[in-house]
Scaffold this active site. Structure first.
Site, PDB file in Angstrom:
ATOM      1  N   ARG A   1      -7.941  40.307   8.119  1.00  0.00           N
ATOM      2  CA  ARG A   1      -8.999  39.712   7.283  1.00  0.00           C
ATOM      3  C   ARG A   1      -9.641  40.738   6.354  1.00  0.00           C
ATOM      4  O   ARG A   1     -10.825  40.652   6.040  1.00  0.00           O
ATOM      5  CB  ARG A   1     -10.100  39.068   8.137  1.00  0.00           C
ATOM      6  CG  ARG A   1      -9.692  37.786   8.817  1.00  0.00           C
ATOM      7  CD  ARG A   1      -9.876  36.589   7.894  1.00  0.00           C
ATOM      8  NE  ARG A   1      -9.412  35.359   8.514  1.00  0.00           N
ATOM      9  CZ  ARG A   1     -10.225  34.454   9.041  1.00  0.00           C
ATOM     10  NH1 ARG A   1     -11.506  34.621   8.999  1.00  0.00           N
ATOM     11  NH2 ARG A   1      -9.719  33.370   9.573  1.00  0.00           N
TER      12      ARG A   1
ATOM     13  N   ARG B   1     -15.265  37.860   3.362  1.00  0.00           N
ATOM     14  CA  ARG B   1     -16.669  37.724   2.964  1.00  0.00           C
ATOM     15  C   ARG B   1     -17.524  38.972   3.125  1.00  0.00           C
ATOM     16  O   ARG B   1     -18.615  39.032   2.585  1.00  0.00           O
ATOM     17  CB  ARG B   1     -17.312  36.563   3.745  1.00  0.00           C
ATOM     18  CG  ARG B   1     -16.879  35.207   3.239  1.00  0.00           C
ATOM     19  CD  ARG B   1     -17.187  34.120   4.231  1.00  0.00           C
ATOM     20  NE  ARG B   1     -16.394  34.316   5.439  1.00  0.00           N
ATOM     21  CZ  ARG B   1     -16.357  33.462   6.452  1.00  0.00           C
ATOM     22  NH1 ARG B   1     -17.094  32.377   6.440  1.00  0.00           N
ATOM     23  NH2 ARG B   1     -15.595  33.704   7.504  1.00  0.00           N
TER      24      ARG B   1
ATOM     25  N   ARG C   1     -14.525  34.172  -4.877  1.00  0.00           N
ATOM     26  CA  ARG C   1     -14.560  32.930  -4.096  1.00  0.00           C
ATOM     27  C   ARG C   1     -15.463  31.907  -4.797  1.00  0.00           C
ATOM     28  O   ARG C   1     -15.115  30.730  -4.906  1.00  0.00           O
ATOM     29  CB  ARG C   1     -15.081  33.266  -2.702  1.00  0.00           C
ATOM     30  CG  ARG C   1     -15.498  32.123  -1.856  1.00  0.00           C
ATOM     31  CD  ARG C   1     -14.351  31.644  -0.983  1.00  0.00           C
ATOM     32  NE  ARG C   1     -14.853  31.005   0.212  1.00  0.00           N
ATOM     33  CZ  ARG C   1     -15.468  29.824   0.223  1.00  0.00           C
ATOM     34  NH1 ARG C   1     -15.645  29.168  -0.899  1.00  0.00           N
ATOM     35  NH2 ARG C   1     -15.888  29.312   1.366  1.00  0.00           N
TER      36      ARG C   1
ATOM     37  N   ASP D   1      -3.994  30.946   4.173  1.00  0.00           N
ATOM     38  CA  ASP D   1      -4.531  30.573   5.485  1.00  0.00           C
ATOM     39  C   ASP D   1      -3.438  29.917   6.309  1.00  0.00           C
ATOM     40  O   ASP D   1      -2.522  29.308   5.759  1.00  0.00           O
ATOM     41  CB  ASP D   1      -5.714  29.613   5.336  1.00  0.00           C
ATOM     42  CG  ASP D   1      -6.504  29.528   6.631  1.00  0.00           C
ATOM     43  OD1 ASP D   1      -7.349  30.408   6.869  1.00  0.00           O
ATOM     44  OD2 ASP D   1      -6.247  28.609   7.442  1.00  0.00           O
TER      45      ASP D   1
ATOM     46  N   TYR E   1      -5.103  23.206  15.880  1.00  0.00           N
ATOM     47  CA  TYR E   1      -6.009  22.666  14.849  1.00  0.00           C
ATOM     48  C   TYR E   1      -5.556  21.283  14.388  1.00  0.00           C
ATOM     49  O   TYR E   1      -6.371  20.388  14.156  1.00  0.00           O
ATOM     50  CB  TYR E   1      -6.076  23.615  13.639  1.00  0.00           C
ATOM     51  CG  TYR E   1      -6.778  24.921  13.930  1.00  0.00           C
ATOM     52  CD1 TYR E   1      -8.162  25.048  13.779  1.00  0.00           C
ATOM     53  CD2 TYR E   1      -6.072  26.035  14.370  1.00  0.00           C
ATOM     54  CE1 TYR E   1      -8.809  26.244  14.050  1.00  0.00           C
ATOM     55  CE2 TYR E   1      -6.708  27.232  14.652  1.00  0.00           C
ATOM     56  CZ  TYR E   1      -8.075  27.329  14.495  1.00  0.00           C
ATOM     57  OH  TYR E   1      -8.717  28.512  14.773  1.00  0.00           O
TER      58      TYR E   1
END
Ligand code: CP3
Length: 345
Positions: free
Chosen positions: A30, A34, A43, A80, A154
């Protein structure tokens, strides 16, 4: 494109080929994210997170940001693991401040065929080509996908869950339906990773972030076997391209995973016993990871000491420095800078 590189292998690729390097290559899970103000700016410009994933120009830009800022030895494609369900026709969105949401599936019949994914995923392949063309000569490009079990956890629940309960329930109550879903996602993942390699990815990583919730013998069926299929299909088609597996949280079973799947590298979480990793895992595969991501928030002497110990213990064999899981949004970029300086000596 992969052929020309063979004369001057990049440090990450040398480590994955089993070499012990004078200092380990370093990148962080990652690493585009952020905690970086420049990521947040792009973003914002992109709109949503998925808009960013499907915008080759902006996705390439955020992939390259941490390379420029910190000088990592590898870039990882910005995308992703949930793009596969999206490309299989399952509705996917990201709830701001919460995480992914999908319309839950329990039957493969509700999904598109595996070979239909490329239309939706074409922008991702373009991101790969753009990044590859822009990378410094000694920096390797890693492509990735989620492992089928983690992606299915998921897809079946329709969201992230603490215990992957809905996927476990389907696996036990309707094994044929589960197995059809597992096959579909496995086939799609093989096609997806192959295309990433053809577009310029020099190594690929398979994230089985939730493998740790699978007790035996489910672990072999739902994690090891589909990952073995993916690795063997990729090796048949792209023999020189190394694969890293990340069976997170599986403890000593990571050795079985590495042996049975044939991965070149195995990533370990911060929960793993580092001496066991040195003695048992490293003779089987290049080891990557183990540093606690929380240390990237607090930094200081504790971070330095942890990093030194990891390099001391694992640096005597084939090793890639990384965290045990993704860097968090509250990490301090100055700590990352300091860590890279320390590892690079
Ligand atoms: O490592 C990298 O820099 C490459 C990009 C990457 C992302 N996700 C970007 C991302 C990679 C390799 C992933 C993998 C991923 N995605 C995993 C496996 C690794 C792991 O962390 O266990 C999983 C389980 C996902 C699914 C996912 N994506 C979740 C659960 C979330 C929400 C939680 C969160 O951190 O926000 C995401 C969103 C996501 N994927 C973000 C990023 C940078 C944050 C989105 C944003 O910018 O708001």
């Amino acid at each position: 494109m992969n052929e020309t590189e063979k004369t001057t292998p990049k440090p990450l690729l040398r480590a994955l080929a089993g070499e012990t390097l004078p200092r380990p290559p370093i990148w962080l899970m990652r690493q585009a994210g952020r905690y970086l103000p420049e990521y947040r700016a792009v973003r914002e410009q992109a709109g949503g997170f998925l808009d960013l994933c499907y915008n080759p120009e902006l996705a390439a830009e955020v992939t390259l940001q941490p390379i420029r800022r910190f000088g990592f030895d590898a870039a990882i494609l910005f995308a992703d693991i949930l793009l596969i369900p999206d490309a299989l026709g399952q509705k996917l969105w990201f709830e701001p401040g919460e995480g992914p949401r999908l319309d839950p599936v329990s039957d493969a019949g509700a999904l598109r065929e595996a070979d239909a994914i490329h239309e939706r995923l074409a922008p991702v392949y373009e991101t790969v080509s753009r990044v590859r063309a822009a990378l410094p000569a000694d920096v390797a490009l890693i492509g990735f996908a989620g492992a089928p079990w983690t992606v299915l956890s998921y897809m079946i629940a329709g969201r992230g869950t603490p215990d992957q309960g809905p996927a476990h329930a389907l696996m036990r109550e309707r094994p044929e339906a589960f197995s059809a879903l597992l096959d579909r996602v496995t086939e799609a993942t093989i096609l997806y990773l192959s295309r990433q390699i053809e577009a310029g990815a020099e190594a690929v990583k398979i994230f089985d972030s939730w493998a740790g919730s699978l007790p035996d013998p489910w672990f072999d069926m739902a994690s090891v076997e589909p990952c073995r299929r993916i690795v063997s299909a990729l090796k048949a088609k792209h023999p020189g391209v190394p694969v890293i597996g990340f069976p997170r949280g599986v403890g000593a079973r990571a050795a079985r995973f590495a042996e049975a799947t044939g991965v070149d590298g195995v990533a370990i979480g911060q929960d793993a016993d580092i001496l066991w990793a040195r003695d048992v895992l490293q003779p089987i595969a290049t080891v990557q990871g183990n540093m606690d991501p929380a240390l990237m928030v607090t930094g200081g002497e504790a971070m330095d000491a942890a990093a030194r110990r990891i390099v001391d213990v694992l640096g005597g064999g084939p090793f890639i420095f990384n965290l045990g899981h993704g860097i968090t949004p509250d990490a301090d970029p100055r700590n990352v800078e300091r860590l890279v300086r320390l590892v690079k000596g």
